[in-house]
Motif scaffolding. Sequence first.
Motif, PDB file in Angstrom:
ATOM      1  N   ALA A   1      36.925 -18.598  20.766  1.00  0.00           N
ATOM      2  CA  ALA A   1      37.583 -18.850  22.054  1.00  0.00           C
ATOM      3  C   ALA A   1      37.370 -17.706  23.034  1.00  0.00           C
ATOM      4  CB  ALA A   1      39.077 -19.088  21.848  1.00  0.00           C
ATOM      5  N   HIS A   2      37.108 -16.509  22.509  1.00  0.00           N
ATOM      6  CA  HIS A   2      36.880 -15.350  23.375  1.00  0.00           C
ATOM      7  C   HIS A   2      35.400 -14.963  23.414  1.00  0.00           C
ATOM      8  CE1 HIS A   2      41.220 -15.169  22.751  1.00  0.00           C
ATOM      9  NE2 HIS A   2      41.270 -14.449  23.851  1.00  0.00           N
ATOM     10  N   SER A   3      34.559 -15.986  23.245  1.00  0.00           N
ATOM     11  CA  SER A   3      33.096 -15.851  23.390  1.00  0.00           C
ATOM     12  C   SER A   3      32.469 -14.893  22.384  1.00  0.00           C
ATOM     13  CB  SER A   3      32.754 -15.393  24.822  1.00  0.00           C
ATOM     14  OG  SER A   3      33.279 -16.300  25.769  1.00  0.00           O
ATOM     15  N   GLY A   4      33.130 -14.737  21.252  1.00  0.00           N
ATOM     16  CA  GLY A   4      32.542 -13.926  20.189  1.00  0.00           C
ATOM     17  C   GLY A   4      31.776 -14.800  19.211  1.00  0.00           C
ATOM     18  N   ARG A   5      31.294 -14.192  18.151  1.00  0.00           N
ATOM     19  CA  ARG A   5      30.557 -14.930  17.130  1.00  0.00           C
ATOM     20  C   ARG A   5      31.378 -14.973  15.853  1.00  0.00           C
ATOM     21  NH1 ARG A   5      25.166 -11.650  16.673  1.00  0.00           N
ATOM     22  NH2 ARG A   5      26.756 -10.020  16.541  1.00  0.00           N
ATOM     23  N   GLU A   6      31.412 -16.161  15.212  1.00  0.00           N
ATOM     24  CA  GLU A   6      32.195 -16.313  13.992  1.00  0.00           C
ATOM     25  C   GLU A   6      31.757 -15.311  12.920  1.00  0.00           C
ATOM     26  OE1 GLU A   6      31.737 -20.360  12.884  1.00  0.00           O
ATOM     27  OE2 GLU A   6      32.992 -21.136  14.513  1.00  0.00           O
ATOM     28  N   ARG A   7      30.501 -14.979  12.920  1.00  0.00           N
ATOM     29  CA  ARG A   7      29.986 -14.058  11.894  1.00  0.00           C
ATOM     30  C   ARG A   7      30.433 -12.617  12.129  1.00  0.00           C
ATOM     31  NH1 ARG A   7      29.194 -17.966   8.430  1.00  0.00           N
ATOM     32  NH2 ARG A   7      27.585 -19.450   9.040  1.00  0.00           N
ATOM     33  N   ASP A   8      31.114 -12.377  13.257  1.00  0.00           N
ATOM     34  CA  ASP A   8      31.577 -11.015  13.539  1.00  0.00           C
ATOM     35  C   ASP A   8      32.729 -10.601  12.643  1.00  0.00           C
ATOM     36  OD1 ASP A   8      29.685 -10.587  15.445  1.00  0.00           O
ATOM     37  OD2 ASP A   8      30.998 -10.939  17.163  1.00  0.00           O
TER      38      ASP A   8
END
Length: 509
Positions: free
Chosen positions: A219-226
């Motif tokens: 939702a905050h434009s990050g990546r799930e793999r982070d």
Amino acid sequence: MVKNNKNNTTLEQSLWAAADKLRNSMDAAEYKHVVLGLIFLKYISDAFNQKYQQLKLEIKEGADPEDPDEYRGYSIFWVPKEARWEYLRNNAKRPEIGNLIDYAMEAIERDNPQLKGILPKNYGREGLDKKRVGELIDLISGIGLGDSEGKSKDLLGRVYEYFLGQFADAEGKKGGQFYTARCVVKLLVEMIEPYKGRVYDPCCGSGGMFVQSENFVTAHSGRERDISIYGQESNQTTWRLCNMNLAIRGIEGNIKWGNSFSNDLNKDLKADYILANPPFNDSDWGGENLREDIRWKYGIPPAGNANFAWVQHFIYHLYPNGIAGFVLANGSMSSNTAGEGKIRENIIEDDLVDCMISLPPQLFYNTSIPVCLWFISRNKKNGKFKDRTGRTLFIDARNMGNMIDRRHRVLTDEEINKIASTYHAYRGENGEYKDVPGFCKEATLEDIRENDYILTPGRYVGFEEVEEDFEVFEEKMKKLTKELSESFEESRKLEEEVRKNLKGIGFDL
């Protein structure tokens, strides 16, 4: 949730109503695994079929739709022919459908080692009504039908989560062992903002903390793999639910089965974020056998209550700059029983308590009592946020939330945002922080000492200031003056009447 325009209910609600009708007299705790297992089977079959149809179009280029490796490279579970949803749907009316589902589950586990021991395999048992199983297959077949792969996966994930909550409600107190109210999970996640790093939950239930963390990142434009996910769950059936919940959303997690106190399977883990809702006031946690444990840095927790065993377990597993947010019973903020007060004092004096929030009652399925949220920060001056050394934020949210029925309350998104943004401002992120009487207060370590190390927010935030319009105030004063004058006049008349009557019988005052 997707609205059904005919009766203003959501698709999830409509599906639940239909599925619950098929439950008949079956216990909710048992029925839960029947339904959720089928939803999971539908999910992995849909994802497989999407790729299968694509590979069929690429056969001339050398693609092989029946090669398991064609799917594993895309993190898609290989589904053998006897486990594909279309096959089960076509055989849903056969009396042996229960056995066919069990064979399908076994085949999927055989060909996908990461699912070994996770899927339910007791659909063929004698006591399960096979006609109702067939009707459930028909019902679930319509979920995501005709949607794109992404939309179908998202919808199945939402249905799975919604059903978890409904089963928790149906099971009452036992339901709270595997499900934490979504609004509470969302508040915890919005507070600590797990953008990047290791997320750990040592009592993870059905995995709601992990799902919400992944949702927060995307939702905050990050990546799930982070983020990397680590968890442990002591109940084996709940551990299975968690693994299915993560798999149905395509989330990779390292979830282990075992007791985090007696068999800590993440012993060397130092997490950036800890999110947890441990059992409240657990008296059967095996503390008498763990008196010399390395985790009890701040004092040996009482054998009759695991609250401060959990707190110290969280602290032990936190990275030097890590932050933990967790739910505890309100007693943890003030109890002095069996040395708990001294443990709390030691944790406070080590300057670890960053924020305390008191919540309203009726947010949980397993208890109607109000609870609190603790936020522990290992380093209040790590440079990422404002230096908060020697300070703690107190928030009183006891008057928040809306009743959605006579037993359950939820925090609204606006309320969640108000609480989280207050904490973020306190940390120096968004806007300027200000104390608000009756709601929030930034207290010093000396303030807490003066309050005997009690962490109940109500002791610090004070009372809400009520601003009143001067004209309204003036009008009220006129009304009050008039009422007092009229009251005085009535009293004077009454006194004269009494004097008159007394004089008539010979008394002259």
